[in-house]
Design a protein around this motif. Structure first.
Motif, PDB file in Angstrom:
ATOM      1  N   LEU A   1       0.034  -8.961  -6.957  1.00 18.14           N
ATOM      2  CA  LEU A   1       0.345  -7.554  -6.684  1.00 18.14           C
ATOM      3  C   LEU A   1       0.916  -6.861  -7.924  1.00 18.14           C
ATOM      4  O   LEU A   1       0.713  -5.657  -8.116  1.00 18.14           O
ATOM      5  CB  LEU A   1       1.339  -7.443  -5.525  1.00 18.14           C
ATOM      6  CG  LEU A   1       0.819  -7.851  -4.136  1.00 18.14           C
ATOM      7  CD1 LEU A   1       1.904  -7.659  -3.084  1.00 18.14           C
ATOM      8  CD2 LEU A   1      -0.423  -7.044  -3.766  1.00 18.14           C
ATOM      9  N   ASP A   2       1.603  -7.627  -8.781  1.00 19.05           N
ATOM     10  CA  ASP A   2       2.202  -7.046  -9.991  1.00 19.05           C
ATOM     11  C   ASP A   2       1.154  -6.462 -10.928  1.00 19.05           C
ATOM     12  O   ASP A   2       1.445  -5.565 -11.728  1.00 19.05           O
ATOM     13  CB  ASP A   2       3.003  -8.109 -10.767  1.00 19.05           C
ATOM     14  CG  ASP A   2       4.143  -8.664  -9.935  1.00 19.05           C
ATOM     15  OD1 ASP A   2       4.624  -7.928  -9.047  1.00 19.05           O
ATOM     16  OD2 ASP A   2       4.527  -9.829 -10.155  1.00 19.05           O
ATOM     17  N   ASP A   3      -0.074  -6.996 -10.844  1.00 18.44           N
ATOM     18  CA  ASP A   3      -1.134  -6.539 -11.753  1.00 18.44           C
ATOM     19  C   ASP A   3      -1.799  -5.241 -11.279  1.00 18.44           C
ATOM     20  O   ASP A   3      -2.703  -4.736 -11.934  1.00 18.44           O
ATOM     21  CB  ASP A   3      -2.199  -7.626 -11.897  1.00 18.44           C
ATOM     22  CG  ASP A   3      -1.620  -8.934 -12.408  1.00 18.44           C
ATOM     23  OD1 ASP A   3      -0.661  -8.876 -13.211  1.00 18.44           O
ATOM     24  OD2 ASP A   3      -2.104 -10.004 -11.996  1.00 18.44           O
ATOM     25  N   LEU A   4      -1.372  -4.711 -10.144  1.00 17.00           N
ATOM     26  CA  LEU A   4      -2.035  -3.515  -9.602  1.00 17.00           C
ATOM     27  C   LEU A   4      -1.631  -2.238 -10.341  1.00 17.00           C
ATOM     28  O   LEU A   4      -2.338  -1.231 -10.302  1.00 17.00           O
ATOM     29  CB  LEU A   4      -1.714  -3.344  -8.113  1.00 17.00           C
ATOM     30  CG  LEU A   4      -2.352  -4.370  -7.166  1.00 17.00           C
ATOM     31  CD1 LEU A   4      -2.015  -4.024  -5.721  1.00 17.00           C
ATOM     32  CD2 LEU A   4      -3.861  -4.396  -7.353  1.00 17.00           C
ATOM     33  N   GLU A   5      -0.474  -2.290 -10.987  1.00 20.04           N
ATOM     34  CA  GLU A   5       0.033  -1.127 -11.722  1.00 20.04           C
ATOM     35  C   GLU A   5      -1.025  -0.604 -12.700  1.00 20.04           C
ATOM     36  O   GLU A   5      -1.597  -1.368 -13.477  1.00 20.04           O
ATOM     37  CB  GLU A   5       1.295  -1.559 -12.484  1.00 20.04           C
ATOM     38  CG  GLU A   5       2.241  -0.419 -12.860  1.00 20.04           C
ATOM     39  CD  GLU A   5       2.861   0.270 -11.653  1.00 20.04           C
ATOM     40  OE1 GLU A   5       3.532  -0.415 -10.861  1.00 20.04           O
ATOM     41  OE2 GLU A   5       2.667   1.498 -11.515  1.00 20.04           O
ATOM     42  N   GLY A   6      -1.301   0.696 -12.620  1.00 18.64           N
ATOM     43  CA  GLY A   6      -2.246   1.303 -13.558  1.00 18.64           C
ATOM     44  C   GLY A   6      -3.706   1.074 -13.219  1.00 18.64           C
ATOM     45  O   GLY A   6      -4.598   1.561 -13.914  1.00 18.64           O
ATOM     46  N   LYS A   7      -3.974   0.339 -12.168  1.00 18.41           N
ATOM     47  CA  LYS A   7      -5.363   0.071 -11.774  1.00 18.41           C
ATOM     48  C   LYS A   7      -5.857   1.142 -10.795  1.00 18.41           C
ATOM     49  O   LYS A   7      -5.070   1.923 -10.253  1.00 18.41           O
ATOM     50  CB  LYS A   7      -5.443  -1.302 -11.112  1.00 18.41           C
ATOM     51  CG  LYS A   7      -5.136  -2.450 -12.048  1.00 18.41           C
ATOM     52  CD  LYS A   7      -6.306  -2.677 -12.992  1.00 18.41           C
ATOM     53  CE  LYS A   7      -6.251  -4.011 -13.695  1.00 18.41           C
ATOM     54  NZ  LYS A   7      -5.275  -4.070 -14.788  1.00 18.41           N
ATOM     55  N   MET A   8      -7.192   1.157 -10.567  1.00 23.20           N
ATOM     56  CA  MET A   8      -7.751   2.066  -9.556  1.00 23.20           C
ATOM     57  C   MET A   8      -7.986   1.273  -8.270  1.00 23.20           C
ATOM     58  O   MET A   8      -8.683   0.270  -8.272  1.00 23.20           O
ATOM     59  CB  MET A   8      -9.058   2.682 -10.068  1.00 23.20           C
ATOM     60  CG  MET A   8      -9.632   3.733  -9.146  1.00 23.20           C
ATOM     61  SD  MET A   8      -8.470   5.045  -8.697  1.00 23.20           S
ATOM     62  CE  MET A   8      -8.709   6.180 -10.058  1.00 23.20           C
ATOM     63  N   ILE A   9      -7.368   1.757  -7.191  1.00 21.08           N
ATOM     64  CA  ILE A   9      -7.424   1.047  -5.913  1.00 21.08           C
ATOM     65  C   ILE A   9      -8.366   1.781  -4.957  1.00 21.08           C
ATOM     66  O   ILE A   9      -8.241   2.984  -4.751  1.00 21.08           O
ATOM     67  CB  ILE A   9      -6.011   0.968  -5.279  1.00 21.08           C
ATOM     68  CG1 ILE A   9      -5.036   0.291  -6.249  1.00 21.08           C
ATOM     69  CG2 ILE A   9      -6.059   0.236  -3.936  1.00 21.08           C
ATOM     70  CD1 ILE A   9      -3.578   0.455  -5.856  1.00 21.08           C
ATOM     71  N   GLY A  10      -9.299   1.062  -4.370  1.00 17.15           N
ATOM     72  CA  GLY A  10     -10.195   1.639  -3.371  1.00 17.15           C
ATOM     73  C   GLY A  10      -9.654   1.394  -1.969  1.00 17.15           C
ATOM     74  O   GLY A  10      -9.134   0.315  -1.684  1.00 17.15           O
ATOM     75  N   VAL A  11      -9.744   2.409  -1.111  1.00 19.76           N
ATOM     76  CA  VAL A  11      -9.268   2.273   0.276  1.00 19.76           C
ATOM     77  C   VAL A  11     -10.218   3.025   1.215  1.00 19.76           C
ATOM     78  O   VAL A  11     -11.044   3.811   0.765  1.00 19.76           O
ATOM     79  CB  VAL A  11      -7.846   2.866   0.454  1.00 19.76           C
ATOM     80  CG1 VAL A  11      -6.817   2.100  -0.369  1.00 19.76           C
ATOM     81  CG2 VAL A  11      -7.834   4.351   0.086  1.00 19.76           C
ATOM     82  N   GLN A  12     -10.093   2.769   2.504  1.00 16.64           N
ATOM     83  CA  GLN A  12     -10.781   3.613   3.473  1.00 16.64           C
ATOM     84  C   GLN A  12      -9.806   4.722   3.846  1.00 16.64           C
ATOM     85  O   GLN A  12      -8.666   4.456   4.226  1.00 16.64           O
ATOM     86  CB  GLN A  12     -11.280   2.877   4.714  1.00 16.64           C
ATOM     87  CG  GLN A  12     -10.675   1.538   4.986  1.00 16.64           C
ATOM     88  CD  GLN A  12     -11.008   1.007   6.368  1.00 16.64           C
ATOM     89  OE1 GLN A  12     -12.004   1.355   6.998  1.00 16.64           O
ATOM     90  NE2 GLN A  12     -10.139   0.159   6.859  1.00 16.64           N
ATOM     91  N   GLU A  13     -10.291   5.939   3.753  1.00 13.90           N
ATOM     92  CA  GLU A  13      -9.433   7.105   3.899  1.00 13.90           C
ATOM     93  C   GLU A  13      -8.649   7.106   5.216  1.00 13.90           C
ATOM     94  O   GLU A  13      -9.189   6.810   6.274  1.00 13.90           O
ATOM     95  CB  GLU A  13     -10.282   8.378   3.819  1.00 13.90           C
ATOM     96  CG  GLU A  13      -9.427   9.622   3.752  1.00 13.90           C
ATOM     97  CD  GLU A  13     -10.238  10.864   3.414  1.00 13.90           C
ATOM     98  OE1 GLU A  13     -11.474  10.790   3.406  1.00 13.90           O
ATOM     99  OE2 GLU A  13      -9.599  11.893   3.169  1.00 13.90           O
ATOM    100  N   ALA A  14      -7.370   7.454   5.094  1.00 12.81           N
ATOM    101  CA  ALA A  14      -6.465   7.663   6.242  1.00 12.81           C
ATOM    102  C   ALA A  14      -6.050   6.378   6.936  1.00 12.81           C
ATOM    103  O   ALA A  14      -5.406   6.413   7.977  1.00 12.81           O
ATOM    104  CB  ALA A  14      -7.064   8.629   7.264  1.00 12.81           C
ATOM    105  N   THR A  15      -6.399   5.231   6.350  1.00 11.11           N
ATOM    106  CA  THR A  15      -5.947   3.966   6.946  1.00 11.11           C
ATOM    107  C   THR A  15      -4.576   3.611   6.388  1.00 11.11           C
ATOM    108  O   THR A  15      -4.091   4.236   5.439  1.00 11.11           O
ATOM    109  CB  THR A  15      -6.918   2.823   6.620  1.00 11.11           C
ATOM    110  OG1 THR A  15      -6.966   2.655   5.196  1.00 11.11           O
ATOM    111  CG2 THR A  15      -8.316   3.116   7.152  1.00 11.11           C
ATOM    112  N   THR A  16      -3.979   2.570   6.957  1.00 10.07           N
ATOM    113  CA  THR A  16      -2.673   2.135   6.461  1.00 10.07           C
ATOM    114  C   THR A  16      -2.788   1.655   5.014  1.00 10.07           C
ATOM    115  O   THR A  16      -1.869   1.869   4.225  1.00 10.07           O
ATOM    116  CB  THR A  16      -2.088   1.035   7.364  1.00 10.07           C
ATOM    117  OG1 THR A  16      -3.107   0.066   7.635  1.00 10.07           O
ATOM    118  CG2 THR A  16      -1.591   1.607   8.669  1.00 10.07           C
ATOM    119  N   GLY A  17      -3.925   1.035   4.672  1.00  7.35           N
ATOM    120  CA  GLY A  17      -4.129   0.617   3.283  1.00  7.35           C
ATOM    121  C   GLY A  17      -4.040   1.812   2.342  1.00  7.35           C
ATOM    122  O   GLY A  17      -3.425   1.742   1.266  1.00  7.35           O
ATOM    123  N   ASP A  18      -4.645   2.918   2.741  1.00  4.05           N
ATOM    124  CA  ASP A  18      -4.599   4.173   1.982  1.00  4.05           C
ATOM    125  C   ASP A  18      -3.150   4.654   1.852  1.00  4.05           C
ATOM    126  O   ASP A  18      -2.676   5.004   0.757  1.00  4.05           O
ATOM    127  CB  ASP A  18      -5.466   5.226   2.702  1.00  4.05           C
ATOM    128  CG  ASP A  18      -5.470   6.579   2.012  1.00  4.05           C
ATOM    129  OD1 ASP A  18      -4.914   6.690   0.895  1.00  4.05           O
ATOM    130  OD2 ASP A  18      -6.024   7.531   2.585  1.00  4.05           O
TER     131      ASP A  18
END
Ligand code: ARG
Length: 263
Positions: A145-162
Protein backbone atom coordinates in the motif's frame (compact mmCIF):
# COMPACT_ATOMS: atom_id res chain seq x y z
CA UNK A 1 -98.25 0.13 -10.47
CA UNK A 2 -95.79 0.88 -7.66
CA UNK A 3 -94.84 -2.81 -7.44
CA UNK A 4 -94.16 -3.01 -11.15
CA UNK A 5 -91.83 -0.04 -10.88
CA UNK A 6 -89.88 -1.67 -8.06
CA UNK A 7 -89.60 -4.93 -9.97
CA UNK A 8 -88.35 -3.04 -13.00
CA UNK A 9 -85.68 -1.30 -10.91
CA UNK A 10 -84.60 -4.57 -9.28
CA UNK A 11 -84.40 -6.28 -12.67
CA UNK A 12 -82.37 -3.43 -14.08
CA UNK A 13 -79.99 -3.61 -11.11
CA UNK A 14 -79.57 -7.38 -11.49
CA UNK A 15 -78.82 -6.89 -15.17
CA UNK A 16 -76.18 -4.25 -14.47
CA UNK A 17 -74.52 -6.41 -11.82
CA UNK A 18 -74.45 -9.56 -13.98
CA UNK A 19 -72.94 -7.70 -16.91
CA UNK A 20 -70.30 -6.40 -14.53
CA UNK A 21 -69.55 -9.85 -13.13
CA UNK A 22 -69.40 -11.32 -16.63
CA UNK A 23 -66.99 -8.64 -17.77
CA UNK A 24 -64.78 -9.28 -14.75
CA UNK A 25 -64.78 -13.03 -15.43
CA UNK A 26 -63.80 -12.55 -19.04
CA UNK A 27 -60.96 -10.28 -18.02
CA UNK A 28 -59.54 -12.86 -15.62
CA UNK A 29 -59.19 -15.63 -18.11
CA UNK A 30 -62.42 -15.94 -20.03
CA UNK A 31 -61.71 -18.25 -22.92
CA UNK A 32 -63.76 -16.67 -25.70
CA UNK A 33 -61.78 -13.45 -25.85
CA UNK A 34 -58.09 -13.42 -24.92
CA UNK A 35 -57.15 -10.76 -22.39
CA UNK A 36 -54.89 -8.07 -23.73
CA UNK A 37 -53.30 -7.46 -20.36
CA UNK A 38 -50.19 -9.47 -19.47
CA UNK A 39 -50.91 -11.94 -16.69
CA UNK A 40 -47.95 -10.75 -14.63
CA UNK A 41 -49.45 -7.28 -14.30
CA UNK A 42 -52.77 -8.45 -12.98
CA UNK A 43 -51.65 -11.37 -10.84
CA UNK A 44 -47.99 -11.47 -9.86
CA UNK A 45 -46.28 -8.36 -8.51
CA UNK A 46 -42.81 -7.70 -9.84
CA UNK A 47 -39.78 -7.12 -7.64
CA UNK A 48 -37.42 -4.88 -9.57
CA UNK A 49 -33.81 -5.20 -8.49
CA UNK A 50 -31.19 -2.77 -9.74
CA UNK A 51 -27.66 -4.11 -10.03
CA UNK A 52 -24.45 -3.57 -11.97
CA UNK A 53 -23.73 -6.88 -13.63
CA UNK A 54 -20.02 -6.84 -14.24
CA UNK A 55 -19.20 -7.89 -10.71
CA UNK A 56 -18.56 -11.64 -10.65
CA UNK A 57 -19.35 -13.78 -8.65
CA UNK A 58 -22.15 -11.54 -7.29
CA UNK A 59 -23.68 -10.53 -10.64
CA UNK A 60 -22.49 -11.26 -14.15
CA UNK A 61 -23.78 -12.44 -17.49
CA UNK A 62 -24.02 -16.05 -18.52
CA UNK A 63 -25.10 -15.56 -22.10
CA UNK A 64 -28.05 -13.19 -21.93
CA UNK A 65 -28.88 -14.03 -18.35
CA UNK A 66 -27.68 -12.26 -15.22
CA UNK A 67 -26.53 -14.87 -12.71
CA UNK A 68 -24.45 -14.86 -9.53
CA UNK A 69 -24.81 -14.83 -5.76
CA UNK A 70 -27.05 -11.73 -5.63
CA UNK A 71 -29.21 -12.83 -8.56
CA UNK A 72 -29.81 -16.24 -7.01
CA UNK A 73 -30.50 -14.97 -3.48
CA UNK A 74 -32.89 -12.37 -4.91
CA UNK A 75 -34.58 -15.12 -6.92
CA UNK A 76 -35.26 -17.12 -3.76
CA UNK A 77 -36.48 -14.00 -1.92
CA UNK A 78 -38.91 -13.19 -4.74
CA UNK A 79 -40.13 -16.80 -4.73
CA UNK A 80 -40.81 -16.63 -0.99
CA UNK A 81 -42.71 -13.36 -1.42
CA UNK A 82 -44.67 -14.71 -4.40
CA UNK A 83 -43.22 -12.01 -6.64
CA UNK A 84 -41.60 -12.06 -10.05
CA UNK A 85 -37.97 -10.91 -9.98
CA UNK A 86 -36.87 -8.47 -12.67
CA UNK A 87 -33.17 -7.60 -12.72
CA UNK A 88 -32.05 -4.31 -14.27
CA UNK A 89 -28.38 -3.87 -15.16
CA UNK A 90 -27.46 -0.21 -14.58
CA UNK A 91 -24.41 1.86 -13.67
CA UNK A 92 -23.52 1.38 -10.00
CA UNK A 93 -23.76 5.11 -9.25
CA UNK A 94 -27.39 5.20 -10.42
CA UNK A 95 -28.60 2.40 -8.16
CA UNK A 96 -29.17 4.41 -4.97
CA UNK A 97 -30.82 7.41 -6.72
CA UNK A 98 -33.02 4.99 -8.69
CA UNK A 99 -34.08 3.19 -5.53
CA UNK A 100 -34.76 6.51 -3.78
CA UNK A 101 -36.99 7.71 -6.60
CA UNK A 102 -38.92 4.44 -6.74
CA UNK A 103 -37.67 3.49 -10.20
CA UNK A 104 -36.39 0.23 -8.68
CA UNK A 105 -37.83 -1.60 -5.66
CA UNK A 106 -34.40 -2.48 -4.32
CA UNK A 107 -30.70 -2.37 -5.03
CA UNK A 108 -28.61 -5.51 -4.72
CA UNK A 109 -25.10 -5.27 -6.08
CA UNK A 110 -22.55 -6.49 -3.57
CA UNK A 111 -23.39 -3.15 -2.03
CA UNK A 112 -21.55 -2.16 1.11
CA UNK A 113 -23.44 -0.69 4.04
CA UNK A 114 -21.91 2.72 4.85
CA UNK A 115 -23.02 5.51 7.18
CA UNK A 116 -23.22 7.89 4.26
CA UNK A 117 -25.50 5.59 2.24
CA UNK A 118 -27.66 5.03 5.32
CA UNK A 119 -28.55 8.72 5.09
CA UNK A 120 -30.21 8.09 1.69
CA UNK A 121 -31.49 4.50 1.85
CA UNK A 122 -32.31 1.70 4.29
CA UNK A 123 -30.47 -1.62 4.21
CA UNK A 124 -31.54 -5.21 4.82
CA UNK A 125 -29.61 -7.48 7.16
CA UNK A 126 -26.22 -8.27 5.71
CA UNK A 127 -25.83 -11.50 3.75
CA UNK A 128 -22.13 -11.47 2.79
CA UNK A 129 -18.79 -9.82 3.54
CA UNK A 130 -16.44 -8.05 1.16
CA UNK A 131 -12.87 -6.85 1.42
CA UNK A 132 -11.32 -4.05 -0.60
CA UNK A 133 -8.09 -5.17 -2.28
CA UNK A 134 -5.60 -3.77 -4.76
CA UNK A 135 -5.02 -5.37 -8.18
CA UNK A 136 -1.63 -4.61 -9.77
CA UNK A 137 0.47 -5.77 -12.69
CA UNK A 138 2.49 -8.84 -11.84
CA UNK A 139 6.11 -7.93 -11.17
CA UNK A 140 5.34 -4.20 -11.30
CA UNK A 141 6.67 -1.64 -8.84
CA UNK A 142 3.65 -1.60 -6.51
CA UNK A 143 4.46 -4.16 -3.81
CA UNK A 144 2.46 -2.75 -0.89
CA UNK A 145 0.00 0.00 0.00
CA UNK A 146 2.95 2.34 0.66
CA UNK A 147 3.81 2.26 -3.05
CA UNK A 148 0.42 3.71 -4.07
CA UNK A 149 1.52 7.29 -3.37
CA UNK A 150 1.72 9.25 -6.62
CA UNK A 151 0.26 6.42 -8.68
CA UNK A 152 -2.93 6.44 -10.78
CA UNK A 153 -5.64 4.31 -9.19
CA UNK A 154 -8.55 2.87 -11.19
CA UNK A 155 -11.92 2.37 -9.48
CA UNK A 156 -15.56 1.77 -10.32
CA UNK A 157 -17.31 5.08 -9.86
CA UNK A 158 -19.20 5.72 -6.61
CA UNK A 159 -18.09 2.48 -4.97
CA UNK A 160 -16.37 2.25 -1.61
CA UNK A 161 -13.10 1.64 -3.45
CA UNK A 162 -13.61 5.01 -5.17
CA UNK A 163 -14.42 6.72 -1.88
CA UNK A 164 -11.32 5.33 -0.07
CA UNK A 165 -8.96 6.04 -2.95
CA UNK A 166 -10.29 9.57 -3.51
CA UNK A 167 -10.19 10.40 0.23
CA UNK A 168 -6.71 9.04 0.73
CA UNK A 169 -4.91 10.00 -2.46
CA UNK A 170 -7.04 12.82 -3.88
CA UNK A 171 -9.23 12.94 -6.97
CA UNK A 172 -6.25 13.71 -9.21
CA UNK A 173 -4.88 10.26 -8.54
CA UNK A 174 -8.11 8.38 -9.18
CA UNK A 175 -9.66 7.45 -12.52
CA UNK A 176 -13.31 6.42 -12.25
CA UNK A 177 -14.84 3.82 -14.56
CA UNK A 178 -18.47 2.81 -15.05
CA UNK A 179 -17.71 -0.71 -13.88
CA UNK A 180 -14.96 -2.96 -12.57
CA UNK A 181 -14.31 -4.70 -15.87
CA UNK A 182 -13.50 -1.37 -17.54
CA UNK A 183 -11.16 -0.42 -14.69
CA UNK A 184 -9.28 -3.70 -15.08
CA UNK A 185 -9.14 -3.17 -18.85
CA UNK A 186 -7.50 0.20 -18.19
CA UNK A 187 -4.96 -1.49 -15.90
CA UNK A 188 -4.17 -3.98 -18.66
CA UNK A 189 -3.70 -1.13 -21.10
CA UNK A 190 -1.39 0.72 -18.69
CA UNK A 191 -3.77 3.66 -18.26
CA UNK A 192 -3.85 3.16 -14.49
CA UNK A 193 -1.28 1.57 -12.15
CA UNK A 194 -3.69 -0.42 -10.00
CA UNK A 195 -7.37 -1.03 -9.31
CA UNK A 196 -9.00 -0.93 -5.87
CA UNK A 197 -12.02 -3.22 -5.81
CA UNK A 198 -13.81 -5.92 -3.80
CA UNK A 199 -11.86 -9.14 -3.29
CA UNK A 200 -14.08 -11.74 -4.96
CA UNK A 201 -14.54 -9.78 -8.20
CA UNK A 202 -10.79 -9.04 -8.01
CA UNK A 203 -10.03 -12.78 -7.95
CA UNK A 204 -12.30 -13.29 -10.97
CA UNK A 205 -10.68 -10.46 -12.94
CA UNK A 206 -7.17 -11.71 -12.13
CA UNK A 207 -8.12 -15.19 -13.24
CA UNK A 208 -9.54 -13.88 -16.50
CA UNK A 209 -6.61 -11.56 -17.29
CA UNK A 210 -3.03 -12.71 -17.63
CA UNK A 211 -0.28 -10.82 -15.80
CA UNK A 212 -2.31 -9.37 -12.91
CA UNK A 213 -2.08 -10.09 -9.19
CA UNK A 214 -3.71 -9.00 -5.94
CA UNK A 215 -1.60 -7.31 -3.26
CA UNK A 216 -1.39 -9.22 -0.02
CA UNK A 217 -2.60 -6.25 2.02
CA UNK A 218 -6.31 -5.92 2.63
CA UNK A 219 -8.02 -2.56 2.74
CA UNK A 220 -11.25 -2.71 4.78
CA UNK A 221 -13.74 -5.45 5.56
CA UNK A 222 -17.31 -4.53 4.60
CA UNK A 223 -20.86 -5.84 4.96
CA UNK A 224 -23.03 -6.36 1.87
CA UNK A 225 -26.77 -5.73 2.07
CA UNK A 226 -29.81 -4.90 -0.05
CA UNK A 227 -30.97 -1.26 -0.13
CA UNK A 228 -34.50 0.17 -0.19
CA UNK A 229 -36.12 3.58 -0.34
CA UNK A 230 -36.47 5.09 3.15
CA UNK A 231 -40.26 5.08 2.95
CA UNK A 232 -40.53 1.52 1.64
CA UNK A 233 -40.21 -0.16 5.03
CA UNK A 234 -42.94 -2.63 4.12
CA UNK A 235 -40.82 -4.21 1.38
CA UNK A 236 -37.69 -3.92 3.50
CA UNK A 237 -39.34 -5.93 6.28
CA UNK A 238 -40.78 -8.52 3.90
CA UNK A 239 -37.40 -9.03 2.20
CA UNK A 240 -35.65 -9.17 5.56
CA UNK A 241 -38.06 -11.85 6.75
CA UNK A 242 -37.40 -13.94 3.65
CA UNK A 243 -33.65 -13.35 3.89
CA UNK A 244 -33.60 -14.44 7.55
CA UNK A 245 -35.26 -17.74 6.63
CA UNK A 246 -32.88 -18.27 3.71
CA UNK A 247 -29.87 -17.63 5.95
CA UNK A 248 -31.26 -19.86 8.74
CA UNK A 249 -31.96 -22.84 6.45
CA UNK A 250 -28.54 -22.63 4.80
CA UNK A 251 -29.77 -21.57 1.33
CA UNK A 252 -27.67 -18.40 1.28
CA UNK A 253 -24.49 -20.25 2.29
CA UNK A 254 -25.19 -22.89 -0.35
CA UNK A 255 -25.38 -20.21 -3.05
CA UNK A 256 -22.20 -18.52 -1.79
CA UNK A 257 -20.35 -21.85 -1.73
CA UNK A 258 -21.50 -22.61 -5.26
CA UNK A 259 -19.96 -19.38 -6.60
CA UNK A 260 -16.98 -19.11 -4.22
CA UNK A 261 -15.37 -22.53 -4.03
CA UNK A 262 -13.31 -23.08 -0.88
CA UNK A 263 -9.57 -22.72 -1.51
N1 ARG B 1 -18.93 -3.07 -2.40
C1 ARG B 1 -18.65 -1.92 -3.17
C2 ARG B 1 -19.62 -0.82 -2.85
O1 ARG B 1 -20.66 -1.06 -2.34
C3 ARG B 1 -18.67 -2.19 -4.67
C4 ARG B 1 -19.94 -2.73 -5.21
C5 ARG B 1 -19.99 -2.78 -6.71
N2 ARG B 1 -21.03 -3.59 -7.16
C6 ARG B 1 -21.31 -3.90 -8.43
N3 ARG B 1 -22.29 -4.73 -8.67
N4 ARG B 1 -20.66 -3.35 -9.40
O2 ARG B 1 -19.37 0.33 -3.11
Amino acid sequence: MKNKKIIAIVLAAVLVISVGVLAACTKNGGTDEPSTEPVSNTEVKTLTMATNASFPPYEFYEGEKIVGIDAEIAGLIAEKLGMELVIEDVEFKTIIPGVQSGKYDMGMAGMTVTDERLESVNFSDTYAKGVQVVIVKEGGDIKSLDDLEGKMIGVQEATTGDIYASDEFGDDHVTKYANGALAVQALNAGKVDCVIIDNEPAKNYVEANEGLEILDTEYTVEDYAICFAKENTELQEAVNGALKELIADGSVQKIIDKYIPAE
